[in-house]
Design a protein around this motif. Structure first.
Motif, PDB file in Angstrom:
ATOM      1  N   UNK A 118       0.832  -1.190   0.000  1.00 27.42           N
ATOM      2  CA  UNK A 118       0.000   0.000   0.000  1.00 27.42           C
ATOM      3  C   UNK A 118       0.875   1.251   0.000  1.00 27.42           C
ATOM      4  N   UNK A 119       0.631   2.132  -0.968  1.00 27.08           N
ATOM      5  CA  UNK A 119       1.452   3.325  -1.100  1.00 27.08           C
ATOM      6  C   UNK A 119       1.467   4.164   0.166  1.00 27.08           C
ATOM      7  N   UNK A 120       0.348   4.167   0.848  1.00 24.47           N
ATOM      8  CA  UNK A 120       0.257   4.960   2.059  1.00 24.47           C
ATOM      9  C   UNK A 120       1.231   4.440   3.112  1.00 24.47           C
ATOM     10  N   UNK A 174       5.453   7.833  -5.481  1.00 22.53           N
ATOM     11  CA  UNK A 174       4.385   8.681  -5.982  1.00 22.53           C
ATOM     12  C   UNK A 174       3.076   8.436  -5.240  1.00 22.53           C
ATOM     13  N   UNK A 175       2.208   9.387  -5.314  1.00 21.86           N
ATOM     14  CA  UNK A 175       0.937   9.327  -4.595  1.00 21.86           C
ATOM     15  C   UNK A 175      -0.022   8.356  -5.280  1.00 21.86           C
ATOM     16  N   UNK A 176       0.241   7.063  -5.122  1.00 25.41           N
ATOM     17  CA  UNK A 176      -0.584   6.035  -5.744  1.00 25.41           C
ATOM     18  C   UNK A 176      -1.012   5.025  -4.702  1.00 25.41           C
ATOM     19  N   UNK A 177      -2.049   4.282  -5.051  1.00 24.90           N
ATOM     20  CA  UNK A 177      -2.570   3.299  -4.097  1.00 24.90           C
ATOM     21  C   UNK A 177      -1.558   2.210  -3.784  1.00 24.90           C
ATOM     22  N   UNK A 178      -0.928   1.714  -4.847  1.00 29.29           N
ATOM     23  CA  UNK A 178       0.060   0.657  -4.650  1.00 29.29           C
ATOM     24  C   UNK A 178       1.445   1.188  -4.952  1.00 29.29           C
ATOM     25  N   UNK A 179       2.381   0.786  -4.138  1.00 28.72           N
ATOM     26  CA  UNK A 179       3.769   1.129  -4.402  1.00 28.72           C
ATOM     27  C   UNK A 179       4.539  -0.161  -4.623  1.00 28.72           C
ATOM     28  N   UNK A 180       5.445  -0.135  -5.576  1.00 24.97           N
ATOM     29  CA  UNK A 180       6.285  -1.303  -5.847  1.00 24.97           C
ATOM     30  C   UNK A 180       7.661  -1.054  -5.267  1.00 24.97           C
ATOM     31  N   UNK A 181       8.166  -2.075  -4.601  1.00 23.57           N
ATOM     32  CA  UNK A 181       9.479  -1.919  -3.989  1.00 23.57           C
ATOM     33  C   UNK A 181      10.442  -2.992  -4.479  1.00 23.57           C
ATOM     34  N   UNK A 182      11.669  -2.587  -4.728  1.00 19.68           N
ATOM     35  CA  UNK A 182      12.711  -3.547  -5.070  1.00 19.68           C
ATOM     36  C   UNK A 182      13.210  -4.186  -3.772  1.00 19.68           C
TER      37      UNK A 182
END
Ligand SMILES: [Zn+2]
Length: 68
Positions: free
Chosen positions: A24-26, A36-44
């Motif tokens: 969750x981006x939050x 970025x202000x998005x619902x999902x965040x991708x992490x390496x």
């Protein structure tokens, strides 16, 4: 914490490595990572490690706060 799309890249600004986790981006922003202000965040892998480290620290802080 879900599956990630194939070929998704880390959302952290200036990174761009292959993502291993989608969170969750939050939550990620709360942990202090620049996404970025998005619902999902991708992490390496590296940023996921950093994220886990920071959330762990927060939890410890909370424990300390409530046990006093
Ligand atoms: Zn990254």
């Amino acid at each position: 914490m879900g599956r990630i799309d194939k070929g998704a890249k880390c959302s952290v600004s200036g990174c761009g490595l292959d993502a291993v986790r989608s969170i969750s981006g939050e939550k990620v922003r709360t942990a202090g990572l620049k996404v970025p202000n998005q619902k999902r965040a991708y992490l390496c892998k590296e940023h996921y490690k950093e994220y886990k480290k920071k959330t762990k620290k927060d939890k410890q802080l909370e424990k300390w706060r409530y046990s006093v």
